[in-house]
Design a protein around this motif. Structure first.
Motif, PDB file in Angstrom:
ATOM      1  N   ASP A  44       0.862  -1.162   0.007  1.00  0.00           N
ATOM      2  CA  ASP A  44      -0.033   0.033  -0.059  1.00  0.00           C
ATOM      3  C   ASP A  44       0.920   1.348  -0.010  1.00  0.00           C
ATOM      4  O   ASP A  44       1.795   1.400   0.859  1.00  0.00           O
ATOM      5  N   ALA A  45       0.697   2.093  -0.920  1.00  0.00           N
ATOM      6  CA  ALA A  45       1.670   3.312  -1.135  1.00  0.00           C
ATOM      7  C   ALA A  45       0.782   4.297  -1.645  1.00  0.00           C
ATOM      8  O   ALA A  45      -0.135   4.447  -2.282  1.00  0.00           O
ATOM      9  N   ALA A  46       1.050   5.617  -1.000  1.00  0.00           N
ATOM     10  CA  ALA A  46       0.498   6.700  -1.158  1.00  0.00           C
ATOM     11  C   ALA A  46       1.414   8.028  -1.054  1.00  0.00           C
ATOM     12  O   ALA A  46       2.345   7.888  -0.316  1.00  0.00           O
ATOM     13  N   PRO A  47       1.223   8.977  -1.811  1.00  0.00           N
ATOM     14  CA  PRO A  47       1.707  10.496  -1.427  1.00  0.00           C
ATOM     15  C   PRO A  47       1.682  10.786  -0.063  1.00  0.00           C
ATOM     16  O   PRO A  47       0.736  10.675   0.550  1.00  0.00           O
ATOM     17  N   ARG A  48       2.965  11.323   0.779  1.00  0.00           N
ATOM     18  CA  ARG A  48       2.996  11.608   1.827  1.00  0.00           C
ATOM     19  C   ARG A  48       2.345  13.325   1.808  1.00  0.00           C
ATOM     20  O   ARG A  48       2.678  14.054   0.883  1.00  0.00           O
ATOM     21  N   VAL A  49       1.375  13.468   2.609  1.00  0.00           N
ATOM     22  CA  VAL A  49       0.873  15.001   2.705  1.00  0.00           C
ATOM     23  C   VAL A  49       1.145  15.556   4.158  1.00  0.00           C
ATOM     24  O   VAL A  49       0.804  15.213   5.195  1.00  0.00           O
ATOM     25  N   GLY A  50       2.396  16.394   4.020  1.00  0.00           N
ATOM     26  CA  GLY A  50       2.876  16.995   5.337  1.00  0.00           C
ATOM     27  C   GLY A  50       3.721  16.099   6.027  1.00  0.00           C
ATOM     28  O   GLY A  50       4.034  14.969   5.866  1.00  0.00           O
ATOM     29  N   GLY A  51       4.220  16.474   7.157  1.00  0.00           N
ATOM     30  CA  GLY A  51       4.934  15.794   8.193  1.00  0.00           C
ATOM     31  C   GLY A  51       6.542  15.493   7.920  1.00  0.00           C
ATOM     32  O   GLY A  51       7.080  15.009   8.590  1.00  0.00           O
ATOM     33  N   ARG A  52       6.863  16.512   7.049  1.00  0.00           N
ATOM     34  CA  ARG A  52       8.474  16.406   6.566  1.00  0.00           C
ATOM     35  C   ARG A  52       9.221  17.186   7.906  1.00  0.00           C
ATOM     36  O   ARG A  52       8.954  18.384   8.178  1.00  0.00           O
ATOM     37  N   LEU A  53      10.113  16.412   8.331  1.00  0.00           N
ATOM     38  CA  LEU A  53      11.110  16.876   9.274  1.00  0.00           C
ATOM     39  C   LEU A  53      12.091  17.937   8.910  1.00  0.00           C
ATOM     40  O   LEU A  53      12.523  17.652   7.699  1.00  0.00           O
ATOM     41  N   ILE A  54      12.045  19.094   9.302  1.00  0.00           N
ATOM     42  CA  ILE A  54      13.160  20.037   8.914  1.00  0.00           C
ATOM     43  C   ILE A  54      13.907  20.367  10.353  1.00  0.00           C
ATOM     44  O   ILE A  54      13.308  20.869  10.921  1.00  0.00           O
ATOM     45  N   THR A  55      15.065  20.079  10.300  1.00  0.00           N
ATOM     46  CA  THR A  55      16.233  20.273  11.343  1.00  0.00           C
ATOM     47  C   THR A  55      17.134  21.190  10.911  1.00  0.00           C
ATOM     48  O   THR A  55      17.972  20.965   9.853  1.00  0.00           O
ATOM     49  N   LEU A  56      17.287  22.686  11.261  1.00  0.00           N
ATOM     50  CA  LEU A  56      18.257  23.600  11.038  1.00  0.00           C
ATOM     51  C   LEU A  56      19.286  23.501  12.047  1.00  0.00           C
ATOM     52  O   LEU A  56      18.894  23.629  13.243  1.00  0.00           O
ATOM     53  N   ALA A  57      20.396  23.167  11.812  1.00  0.00           N
ATOM     54  CA  ALA A  57      21.590  23.224  12.806  1.00  0.00           C
ATOM     55  C   ALA A  57      22.836  23.995  12.421  1.00  0.00           C
ATOM     56  O   ALA A  57      23.282  23.856  11.531  1.00  0.00           O
ATOM     57  N   GLY A  58      23.396  24.510  13.597  1.00  0.00           N
ATOM     58  CA  GLY A  58      24.667  25.332  13.495  1.00  0.00           C
ATOM     59  C   GLY A  58      25.672  24.550  14.248  1.00  0.00           C
ATOM     60  O   GLY A  58      25.432  23.494  14.925  1.00  0.00           O
ATOM     61  N   SER A  59      26.823  25.281  14.700  1.00  0.00           N
ATOM     62  CA  SER A  59      27.718  24.822  15.369  1.00  0.00           C
ATOM     63  C   SER A  59      28.703  25.762  16.340  1.00  0.00           C
ATOM     64  O   SER A  59      27.768  26.762  16.123  1.00  0.00           O
ATOM     65  N   GLU A  60      29.439  25.422  17.167  1.00  0.00           N
ATOM     66  CA  GLU A  60      30.187  26.413  17.895  1.00  0.00           C
ATOM     67  C   GLU A  60      30.458  27.341  17.024  1.00  0.00           C
ATOM     68  O   GLU A  60      30.731  28.429  17.431  1.00  0.00           O
ATOM     69  N   ASP A  61      31.010  27.132  15.712  1.00  0.00           N
ATOM     70  CA  ASP A  61      31.698  28.061  14.647  1.00  0.00           C
ATOM     71  C   ASP A  61      30.894  28.812  13.786  1.00  0.00           C
ATOM     72  O   ASP A  61      31.414  29.459  13.011  1.00  0.00           O
ATOM     73  N   SER A  62      29.586  28.395  13.686  1.00  0.00           N
ATOM     74  CA  SER A  62      28.726  28.809  12.796  1.00  0.00           C
ATOM     75  C   SER A  62      27.297  29.049  13.392  1.00  0.00           C
ATOM     76  O   SER A  62      26.978  28.441  14.222  1.00  0.00           O
ATOM     77  N   ALA A  63      26.666  29.900  12.280  1.00  0.00           N
ATOM     78  CA  ALA A  63      25.040  30.192  12.872  1.00  0.00           C
ATOM     79  C   ALA A  63      24.954  30.854  13.895  1.00  0.00           C
ATOM     80  O   ALA A  63      23.982  30.379  14.596  1.00  0.00           O
ATOM     81  N   TRP A  64      25.621  31.775  14.360  1.00  0.00           N
ATOM     82  CA  TRP A  64      25.380  32.385  15.523  1.00  0.00           C
ATOM     83  C   TRP A  64      24.323  33.257  15.541  1.00  0.00           C
ATOM     84  O   TRP A  64      23.850  33.806  14.422  1.00  0.00           O
ATOM     85  N   ILE A  65      23.440  33.117  16.744  1.00  0.00           N
ATOM     86  CA  ILE A  65      22.313  34.209  16.629  1.00  0.00           C
ATOM     87  C   ILE A  65      22.574  35.171  17.869  1.00  0.00           C
ATOM     88  O   ILE A  65      22.837  34.693  18.900  1.00  0.00           O
ATOM     89  N   LEU A  66      21.631  36.251  17.686  1.00  0.00           N
ATOM     90  CA  LEU A  66      21.621  37.261  18.889  1.00  0.00           C
ATOM     91  C   LEU A  66      20.678  36.729  19.915  1.00  0.00           C
ATOM     92  O   LEU A  66      19.643  36.038  19.551  1.00  0.00           O
ATOM     93  N   ARG A  67      20.838  37.174  21.074  1.00  0.00           N
ATOM     94  CA  ARG A  67      20.012  36.586  22.061  1.00  0.00           C
ATOM     95  C   ARG A  67      18.532  37.294  21.907  1.00  0.00           C
ATOM     96  O   ARG A  67      17.639  36.426  22.138  1.00  0.00           O
ATOM     97  N   SER A  68      18.271  38.328  21.610  1.00  0.00           N
ATOM     98  CA  SER A  68      17.239  38.856  21.076  1.00  0.00           C
ATOM     99  C   SER A  68      16.420  38.001  20.224  1.00  0.00           C
ATOM    100  O   SER A  68      15.085  37.725  20.355  1.00  0.00           O
ATOM    101  N   GLY A  69      17.080  37.271  19.166  1.00  0.00           N
ATOM    102  CA  GLY A  69      16.441  36.479  18.114  1.00  0.00           C
ATOM    103  C   GLY A  69      15.923  35.248  18.900  1.00  0.00           C
ATOM    104  O   GLY A  69      14.884  34.417  18.613  1.00  0.00           O
ATOM    105  N   MET A  70      17.114  34.702  19.933  1.00  0.00           N
ATOM    106  CA  MET A  70      16.573  33.565  20.585  1.00  0.00           C
ATOM    107  C   MET A  70      15.485  33.843  21.375  1.00  0.00           C
ATOM    108  O   MET A  70      14.392  32.893  21.470  1.00  0.00           O
ATOM    109  N   GLU A  71      15.368  34.879  22.188  1.00  0.00           N
ATOM    110  CA  GLU A  71      14.122  35.226  22.871  1.00  0.00           C
ATOM    111  C   GLU A  71      12.893  35.190  22.011  1.00  0.00           C
ATOM    112  O   GLU A  71      11.735  34.614  22.080  1.00  0.00           O
ATOM    113  N   THR A  72      12.778  35.718  20.599  1.00  0.00           N
ATOM    114  CA  THR A  72      11.678  35.579  19.794  1.00  0.00           C
ATOM    115  C   THR A  72      11.542  34.268  19.529  1.00  0.00           C
ATOM    116  O   THR A  72      10.202  33.786  19.378  1.00  0.00           O
TER     117      THR A  72
END
Length: 136
Positions: A44-72
């Motif tokens: 039994d097969a069918a197209p998936r509708v929604g539910g895709r996992l999206i994980t965005l990740a940084g590291s210690e050396d990349s993707a720094w964010i301001l505290r104000s952005g974290m609070e948001t």
């Protein structure tokens, strides 16, 4: 290219060097198999509708964010079942925060200050950011 998260009329620009770590682990097809009483394979097969996992990740050396952005982000993640528009590589997707069910999962994980201050300012940076979303 800019990565943004929009809620209503408010847009938060995310660090553009966040990596979509599970981008190619998604299958657009859901499939289940079982054996019939005769031993034949039933598929039994069918197209998936929604539910895709999206994980965005940084590291210690990349993707720094301001505290104000974290609070948001933390305030938005506290809004149950609210939908956001995540724009990544020029493609807009409707998402919700993925809070998961396991204790180690969560909408926002692994964030830590670049320099730990006892009294942080909104302009202080945080690193090791991981954001978890579900496409709806």
């Amino acid at each position: 290219m800019a990565i943004t998260l929009t809620y209503g009329s408010t847009t938060l620009e995310l660090p553009e060097d966040l990596l979509w770590v599970n981008e190619f682990r998604w299958s657009p097809v859901a499939q289940a198999t079982e054996r019939s009483l005769t031993g034949a394979l039933l598929v039994d097969a069918a197209p998936r509708v929604g539910g895709r996992l999206i994980t965005l990740a940084g590291s210690e050396d990349s993707a720094w964010i301001l505290r104000s952005g974290m609070e948001t982000l933390l305030a938005w993640a506290a809004l149950p079942e609210q939908q956001f528009t995540l724009t990544h590589n020029g493609v807009a997707r409707t998402v919700i925060f993925d809070h998961g069910t396991a204790e180690e999962s969560g909408a926002i994980k692994q964030v830590e200050p670049v320099v730990p201050y006892s009294d942080p300012e909104p302009s202080d940076y945080y690193c090791s950011l991981e954001l978890n979303f579900l496409e709806v």
